[in-house]
Design an enzyme around this catalytic site. Structure first.
Site, PDB file in Angstrom:
ATOM      1  N   SER A 172       0.833  -1.193   0.000  1.00  0.00           N
ATOM      2  CA  SER A 172       0.000   0.000   0.000  1.00  0.00           C
ATOM      3  C   SER A 172       0.867   1.242   0.000  1.00  0.00           C
ATOM      4  O   SER A 172       1.902   1.300   0.662  1.00  0.00           O
ATOM      5  CB  SER A 172      -0.916   0.018   1.229  1.00  0.00           C
ATOM      6  OG  SER A 172      -1.554   1.282   1.364  1.00  0.00           O
ATOM      7  N   LYS A 173       0.439   2.237  -0.762  1.00  0.00           N
ATOM      8  CA  LYS A 173       1.173   3.493  -0.784  1.00  0.00           C
ATOM      9  C   LYS A 173       1.077   4.216   0.552  1.00  0.00           C
ATOM     10  O   LYS A 173       1.804   5.180   0.784  1.00  0.00           O
ATOM     11  CB  LYS A 173       0.654   4.387  -1.921  1.00  0.00           C
ATOM     12  CG  LYS A 173       0.965   3.828  -3.301  1.00  0.00           C
ATOM     13  CD  LYS A 173       0.518   4.762  -4.412  1.00  0.00           C
ATOM     14  CE  LYS A 173       0.874   4.181  -5.781  1.00  0.00           C
ATOM     15  NZ  LYS A 173       0.474   5.084  -6.889  1.00  0.00           N
TER      16      LYS A 173
END
Length: 499
Positions: free
Chosen positions: A262-263
């Site tokens: 996930s960013k």
């Protein structure tokens, strides 16, 4: 604009990394770029960076430059890019709009595309109705049935429109270099897709096909999430009358627990990892080590070895699980390799010198600790013990650079025989420390308590550690003495124990 056919045929292997500049480069993107890079170098080809910035609403200022900066930092620079140019320039999709409009006109003339005047409100109603009926939302292809006269009237009236590609049944199977034979009858499950938006910008489906063709791309190595779209892209190639490239879809890079990267995880961004002191070689090693494409996985592979050993046919279909808890160990191995390399060591010495100056500044009583010979000795002795260069300026290693302020009373409290211990250690140091290995020095130190009957070995080691570093914990006394060297060790012993 675009690569001339003669130039394309002369360059048999041309691959591209085509990210959207919507933020920092993350490890999943770096892995895709790396596989493209090593594939190109393995086959004597060209590695191209193309930035897909057609979704103007999601662009992040500076992201385009940052992506190219990080590829350079990682040691996998593109042969052609927005920054360095090339025969297929421009490499920013937003600068290639005339090419997409020309391509769309070709499809309109052939009847392979059509203008769609459906309003956003109507499309939203279609979506809600499908969801209500527990169906997958899809466009109902209403505007593909408009007559040329109806289209002309709407255009004359200035009605907003997009251009849609006319999906036809009869998708042909294709052979993916990773997943094998695949086929997706896209026309049966999807409505006709938009290929040119009302603002004149293309969608991904059109832009990547047009650009890959005009740039002479021979192989497309991209994430597995695009596998299902490939049949759609092949229909576009067929509509244009173009030969498609070969495809190799790369399995996803996931966290060790199988969850998606996930960013929102700050540690997945290459720029953040670079700032934290991790080496490019360590990142390239760990993101290939957790996946496939090689006969065997082992820690410590260099980029040159990755290129030599890579085989696209060895890429497995399963997702790659990335355990970032192991990154420190990867970095330790690669840092040790670089310290041993006489060609690379000077750059490491300079980096440590600058870090010590920043970290300790005015505390450096003896600025001889910044001399090249001393810093090089520290690196060689501590290699294999540190994961990052920044570890050398951590509190644990501060003894290497600054002399501790230790009172005689403090040492007396540890052992009343402090002066006797100091005398014996100084006698030991009359032997050239440089000729003693850490193991030999350790053996000599273990024998000293026999000559100081009232002092236990543990108390003696604690006393020496405090005298040399001012700390209760750290490397072994023998390591500390060898790291400091003969002269500095004697100075500290005399000041602390014999004052």
């Amino acid at each position: 604009m675009g690569l001339p056919p003669a130039a394309a045929s002369a360059l048999a292997c041309r691959v591209r990394f085509a990210p959207s500049p919507t933020g920092f480069l993350h490890l999943g993107g770096l892995r895709t770029a790396l596989y493209n890079y090593i594939f190109a170098k393995k086959h004597g080809g060209r590695f191209i960076l193309r930035l897909e910035d057609t979704d103007q609403s999601r662009l992040v200022p500076g992201a385009a430059e940052g992506i190219e900066d990080m590829l350079q930092w990682a040691g996998i620079p593109p042969d052609e890019s927005p920054r360095c140019g090339g025969p297929a320039a421009p490499y920013l999709q937003s600068q290639r709009l005339p090419l997409y409009r020309e391509a769309v006109e070709q499809l309109l003339e052939k009847g392979a595309a059509y203008r769609c005047f459906c309003t956003p409100q109507r499309l939203e109603l279609l979506k809600k109705a499908a969801l209500r009926n527990q169906e997958t939302p899809r466009y109902d292809n209403r505007c593909r049935h408009l007559s040329p006269k109806q289209v002309a009237e709407k255009v004359t009236q200035g009605a907003d429109c997009v251009v849609r590609f006319r999906l036809e049944e009869g998708s042909e199977p294709f052979h993916d270099l990773v997943y094998g034979w695949s086929k997706h009858e896209v026309a049966r499950v999807e409505g006709d897709p938009v290929i040119l938006k009302s603002d004149g910008f293309p969608t991904y489906h059109l832009a990547n096909v047009v650009d890959d063709h005009l740039m002479g791309i021979s192989h497309v190595l991209r994430g597995a999430e695009w596998l299902i779209s490939t049949s759609k892209h092949l229909l576009l190639y067929r509509a244009f009358g173009w030969d498609p490239p070969r495809f190799a879809h790369l399995p996803l890079l996931l966290n060790a627990d199988g969850s998606k990267l996930s960013k929102r995880q700050g540690h997945v961004f290459v720029e953040h990892l670079a700032q934290d002191g991790y080496l490019p070689a360590a990142l390239l090693d760990i993101i290939t080590n957790c996946g496939s494409g090689f006969a065997e996985n082992r820690m410590g592979r260099t980029l040159e070895e990755l290129v030599a050993e890579f085989d696209v046919g060895r890429i497995e279909k399963y997702s790659a699980l990335l355990d970032l808890e192991k990154l420190g160990e990867f970095n330790r191995i690669h840092l040790a390799q670089q310290i041993r390399d006489e060609r690379r060591r000077p750059a490491l010495v300079a980096e440590v010198q600058a870090s010590v100056e920043r970290a300790f500044g005015e505390q450096l009583v003896d600025r001889g600790v910044l001399e090249k010979a001393y810093v090089e000795q520290v690196l060689l002795l501590r290699r294999g013990h540190i994961s990052r260069l920044r570890d050398l300026v951590s509190p644990q290693h501060a003894f290497l650079w600054i002399r501790p302020m230790v009172s005689h009373e403090e040492l007396q409290a540890i052992s009343p025989e402090a002066e006797e211990i100091g005398r014996l250690v100084l006698e030991l140091l009359d032997q050239p420390v440089a000729t003693l290995t850490i193991e030999e020095l350790g053996r000599e130190l273990r024998q000293l308590p026999e000559r100081v009957q009232a002092t236990k070995y543990s108390a003696m080691m604690k006393l020496l550690r405090v005298a040399l570093s001012g700390q209760q914990q750290g490397p072994s006394i023998a390591e500390m003495m060898v790291s400091l060297g003969h002269r500095e060790t004697r100075t500290r012993i005399r000041r602390a124990l014999c004052s």
